[in-house]
Design a protein around this motif. Structure first.
Motif, PDB file in Angstrom:
ATOM      1  N   ALA A  34      -3.640   3.841   2.253  1.00  0.00           N
ATOM      2  CA  ALA A  34      -3.384   3.970   3.688  1.00  0.00           C
ATOM      3  C   ALA A  34      -3.857   2.693   4.375  1.00  0.00           C
ATOM      4  N   SER A  35      -3.351   2.458   5.582  1.00  0.00           N
ATOM      5  CA  SER A  35      -3.711   1.240   6.308  1.00  0.00           C
ATOM      6  C   SER A  35      -3.768   1.510   7.801  1.00  0.00           C
ATOM      7  N   PHE A  36      -4.319   0.535   8.503  1.00  0.00           N
ATOM      8  CA  PHE A  36      -4.288   0.528   9.961  1.00  0.00           C
ATOM      9  C   PHE A  36      -4.067  -0.901  10.410  1.00  0.00           C
ATOM     10  N   VAL A  37      -3.660  -1.042  11.663  1.00  0.00           N
ATOM     11  CA  VAL A  37      -3.478  -2.372  12.239  1.00  0.00           C
ATOM     12  C   VAL A  37      -4.606  -2.602  13.231  1.00  0.00           C
ATOM     13  N   LEU A  38      -5.360  -3.656  12.998  1.00  0.00           N
ATOM     14  CA  LEU A  38      -6.434  -4.064  13.898  1.00  0.00           C
ATOM     15  C   LEU A  38      -5.852  -5.035  14.914  1.00  0.00           C
ATOM     16  N   ARG A  74      -3.126  -6.158   9.338  1.00  0.00           N
ATOM     17  CA  ARG A  74      -3.028  -4.860   8.658  1.00  0.00           C
ATOM     18  C   ARG A  74      -4.120  -4.816   7.584  1.00  0.00           C
ATOM     19  N   ILE A  75      -4.928  -3.778   7.636  1.00  0.00           N
ATOM     20  CA  ILE A  75      -6.009  -3.584   6.673  1.00  0.00           C
ATOM     21  C   ILE A  75      -5.676  -2.338   5.868  1.00  0.00           C
ATOM     22  N   THR A  76      -5.665  -2.473   4.552  1.00  0.00           N
ATOM     23  CA  THR A  76      -5.275  -1.398   3.658  1.00  0.00           C
ATOM     24  C   THR A  76      -6.420  -1.072   2.700  1.00  0.00           C
ATOM     25  N   ARG A  77      -6.638   0.215   2.469  1.00  0.00           N
ATOM     26  CA  ARG A  77      -7.588   0.620   1.417  1.00  0.00           C
ATOM     27  C   ARG A  77      -6.793   0.653   0.125  1.00  0.00           C
ATOM     28  N   THR A  78      -7.115  -0.261  -0.782  1.00  0.00           N
ATOM     29  CA  THR A  78      -6.393  -0.359  -2.040  1.00  0.00           C
ATOM     30  C   THR A  78      -7.032   0.487  -3.129  1.00  0.00           C
ATOM     31  N   ALA A  79      -8.306   0.826  -2.963  1.00  0.00           N
ATOM     32  CA  ALA A  79      -9.016   1.647  -3.944  1.00  0.00           C
ATOM     33  C   ALA A  79     -10.261   2.216  -3.291  1.00  0.00           C
ATOM     34  N   THR A  80     -10.766   3.285  -3.871  1.00  0.00           N
ATOM     35  CA  THR A  80     -12.016   3.869  -3.397  1.00  0.00           C
ATOM     36  C   THR A  80     -13.153   3.211  -4.167  1.00  0.00           C
ATOM     37  N   ALA A  81     -14.208   2.882  -3.464  1.00  0.00           N
ATOM     38  CA  ALA A  81     -15.360   2.209  -4.097  1.00  0.00           C
ATOM     39  C   ALA A  81     -16.016   3.112  -5.133  1.00  0.00           C
TER      40      ALA A  81
END
Length: 81
Positions: A34-38, A74-81
């Motif tokens: 998922a992502s959001f736009v800052l 656009r910032i996207t979470r590519t994986a969970t830590a």
């Protein structure tokens, strides 16, 4: 163009929170892929570096607009830590 489901985090109207706090909070709330736009009225590149340092290997960054009056990324979470 942003996806109609994509969250917009507008740091220009942040109230009590800093741009970094808003971005990190929004990032931590994302599910994988998922992502959001800052949106900011200054270069938010420091947040990119903060994500790389504090959440290594979990984020993607795409510059959408680079000033001089408005920045969007656009910032996207590519994986969970």
């Amino acid at each position: 163009m942003t996806d109609s489901q994509e969250q917009i985090v507008d740091a220009r109207v942040r109230g009590e929170m800093s741009c970094a706090d808003m971005a990190m909070g929004a990032f931590d709330a994302l599910t994988d892929q998922a992502s959001f736009v800052l949106v900011a009225n200054h270069d938010p590149r420091g947040i990119h570096y903060m994500l790389q340092a504090e959440r290594p290997g979990t984020s993607g960054w795409e510059d959408l607009e680079s000033g001089p009056e408005l920045w969007r990324a656009r910032i996207t979470r590519t994986a969970t830590a």
